[in-house]
Design an enzyme around this catalytic site. Sequence first.
Site, PDB file in Angstrom:
ATOM      1  N   LYS A 115      17.372  20.512  14.129  1.00 24.89           N
ATOM      2  CA  LYS A 115      18.469  20.380  13.132  1.00 24.89           C
ATOM      3  C   LYS A 115      19.059  21.684  12.846  1.00 24.89           C
ATOM      4  O   LYS A 115      20.413  21.650  12.560  1.00 24.89           O
ATOM      5  CB  LYS A 115      17.912  19.648  11.929  1.00 24.89           C
ATOM      6  CG  LYS A 115      17.338  18.269  12.187  1.00 24.89           C
ATOM      7  CD  LYS A 115      17.018  17.574  10.693  1.00 24.89           C
ATOM      8  CE  LYS A 115      15.920  16.551  10.743  1.00 24.89           C
ATOM      9  NZ  LYS A 115      16.519  15.462  11.406  1.00 24.89           N
ATOM     10  N   GLU A 199      17.491  22.177   2.292  1.00 25.02           N
ATOM     11  CA  GLU A 199      18.928  21.545   1.858  1.00 25.02           C
ATOM     12  C   GLU A 199      19.041  21.174   0.501  1.00 25.02           C
ATOM     13  O   GLU A 199      18.096  20.586  -0.122  1.00 25.02           O
ATOM     14  CB  GLU A 199      18.949  20.407   2.813  1.00 25.02           C
ATOM     15  CG  GLU A 199      20.241  20.255   3.697  1.00 25.02           C
ATOM     16  CD  GLU A 199      20.016  19.342   4.614  1.00 25.02           C
ATOM     17  OE1 GLU A 199      19.844  17.907   4.371  1.00 25.02           O
ATOM     18  OE2 GLU A 199      20.508  19.438   5.984  1.00 25.02           O
ATOM     19  N   HIS A 234      13.231   6.708   3.950  1.00 28.17           N
ATOM     20  CA  HIS A 234      14.117   7.470   4.567  1.00 28.17           C
ATOM     21  C   HIS A 234      14.588   6.923   6.135  1.00 28.17           C
ATOM     22  O   HIS A 234      14.948   7.558   6.932  1.00 28.17           O
ATOM     23  CB  HIS A 234      13.932   9.174   4.801  1.00 28.17           C
ATOM     24  CG  HIS A 234      13.603   9.736   3.655  1.00 28.17           C
ATOM     25  ND1 HIS A 234      14.676   9.852   2.723  1.00 28.17           N
ATOM     26  CD2 HIS A 234      12.640  10.390   3.148  1.00 28.17           C
ATOM     27  CE1 HIS A 234      14.280  10.651   1.574  1.00 28.17           C
ATOM     28  NE2 HIS A 234      13.006  10.977   1.877  1.00 28.17           N
ATOM     29  N   ARG A 291      21.412   9.823  21.692  1.00 26.84           N
ATOM     30  CA  ARG A 291      20.730   8.619  22.407  1.00 26.84           C
ATOM     31  C   ARG A 291      21.454   7.439  21.896  1.00 26.84           C
ATOM     32  O   ARG A 291      22.174   7.460  20.988  1.00 26.84           O
ATOM     33  CB  ARG A 291      19.296   8.438  22.131  1.00 26.84           C
ATOM     34  CG  ARG A 291      18.941   8.403  20.881  1.00 26.84           C
ATOM     35  CD  ARG A 291      17.537   8.160  20.069  1.00 26.84           C
ATOM     36  NE  ARG A 291      17.335   8.506  18.822  1.00 26.84           N
ATOM     37  CZ  ARG A 291      17.248   7.891  17.783  1.00 26.84           C
ATOM     38  NH1 ARG A 291      17.897   6.578  18.014  1.00 26.84           N
ATOM     39  NH2 ARG A 291      17.195   8.401  16.700  1.00 26.84           N
TER      40      ARG A 291
END
Length: 496
Positions: A115, A199, A234, A291
């Site tokens: 990430k 974040e 999540h 993907r």
Amino acid sequence: MQKILIANRGEIALRVMRSCKEMGIKTVAIFSEVDRNSPHVIYADEAVCVGPAPSNQSYLLGDKIIQICKELHVDGIHPGYGFLSENADFAKKVKENGIIFIGPGHEAIEIMGSKLSAKNAVKKYNTPLVPGTEEPISDLAVAKKISSEIGYPILIKASAGGGGKGMRIVQHEGEFEEQMQRAQSEAKNSFGDDSCFIEKYVGSPRHIEVQVLGDHYGNYIYVFERECSIQRRHQKVVEEAPSPILTNEIRTKIGEAAINAAKSCNYTNAGTVEFILDENLNFYFLEMNTRLQVEHPVSELISGLDLVKEQIKIARGEAISLKQEDLKILGHAMELRVYAEDPMNNFLPDIGRLEEYKKPEGAGIRIDDGFREGMDIPIFYDPMIAKLITYGKNREEAIDRMKRAINEFKIKGVKTTLPFGTFVMNHPNFISGDFDTHFVEKHYKPEYLNVNLTNNEVQILEAFGAVHSFFESNDIVKTSHNVQPKASNWKKNRRN
Ligand code: ADP
Ligand code: ADP
Ligand code: MG
């Protein structure tokens, strides 16, 4: 390409094989010992056992899979999702062995697999990022300082994370260190890499992702967005396309931002760029999944494309034949992931035998599954039984069809997310589009399903909207809730 090996199992292996068959391409299935009698094995032209049930002794054995390809003269590998699909080393080895990897190049997988490196790549195109750090946390004092500048709550995320794992919310500075250690050890255990970053925790966020396609000649298109805000842990449970909240203007902007993300790593083939949308309709890049995505069928239904065929055509060197202007959104599609999970008990996996398994039929219904009646749900893999997808001329019809389909879907032997699907489809906030990723914690109580089960099931399920307002008006929701339902702007900002 004459023959493709599908390095996967279950519904996605079958789904890929169906497109191969329509294209006149032969298929090879691989399977573990527990999957010997699975539909994907029976459907394939050839099938090879790769080992015992645990994935690390079967579906994850890249070298063995490449060896099988050589023996059977396979010229392309489709990795599906999960397993080896986002493994850059595998993609590289496949290529080095003269086999086509039906997916992006290993360099793009590598960049987007972290990430942090993904954020650094897309930044060059001025893609908006969630405020936070773009380097792994190394100094606790610095990390705390940055967090208070951003403002609590913040999220600590594993750079290598996926599947909703390796994420910790930090409410205030006092718990920073403890949560950081937890995030790092979870990241180390699950992904073998403990790099974590900070974040801003976006309040009332929606998860919007964009399907992109890129070929080997620099052509890119986006196949619109999917709304995936109904999540537990999540992780997505209900997905739809298009999003009920986006205006055409934002749709174009987010689509272009997704293409830029793809360009930032010279992406080829099908991929998904995930964004988080805040209440003021600002979007921020989250990550790119390199993907085919679980929820790709909703995009297929509204665009008329077969994404697997597009993947194969791109992989064999064809240019994308469609231009962005050729693509139109037609109708609305809804997907429910039917998991072998108990919605009465924290969505915990519930394995067992499918004693009864009867699928719904009729107009506007698509089911992608990998099980048949009498089969066991193995404990070794993802507990998803089926994807139930409905299509309608508009959102209302897609929802109505979903309600009917859930009603007709008969599964006995394991608990499933089907009753939860009915709850969602009947919920006034879902119907009006006023929801975010906290839908489950804000609105869902297992007791709601109980009410249905102790009474005449079908009738009560139909009348569910009324049952819900009964709870709300009697304050049952508020007193027994740990998360106070907070007013949001979603209704105000709705498209119509
Ligand atoms: P999607 O974004 O396609 O809905 P999910 O997050 O639900 O993806 O994951 C799809 C599948 O891939 C699941 O089986 C999940 O367990 C697996 N998966 C996702 N990310 C990872 C990862 N980093 N490592 C291993 N498996 C993963
Ligand atoms: P994964 O690799 O596990 O899919 P993502 O970064 O895509 O991780 O995040 C998964 C989900 O976690 C999102 O769909 C969203 O619900 C939630 N989430 C992630 N980042 C944030 C954030 N900064 N603020 C609020 N929620 C977030
Ligand atoms: Mg994600």
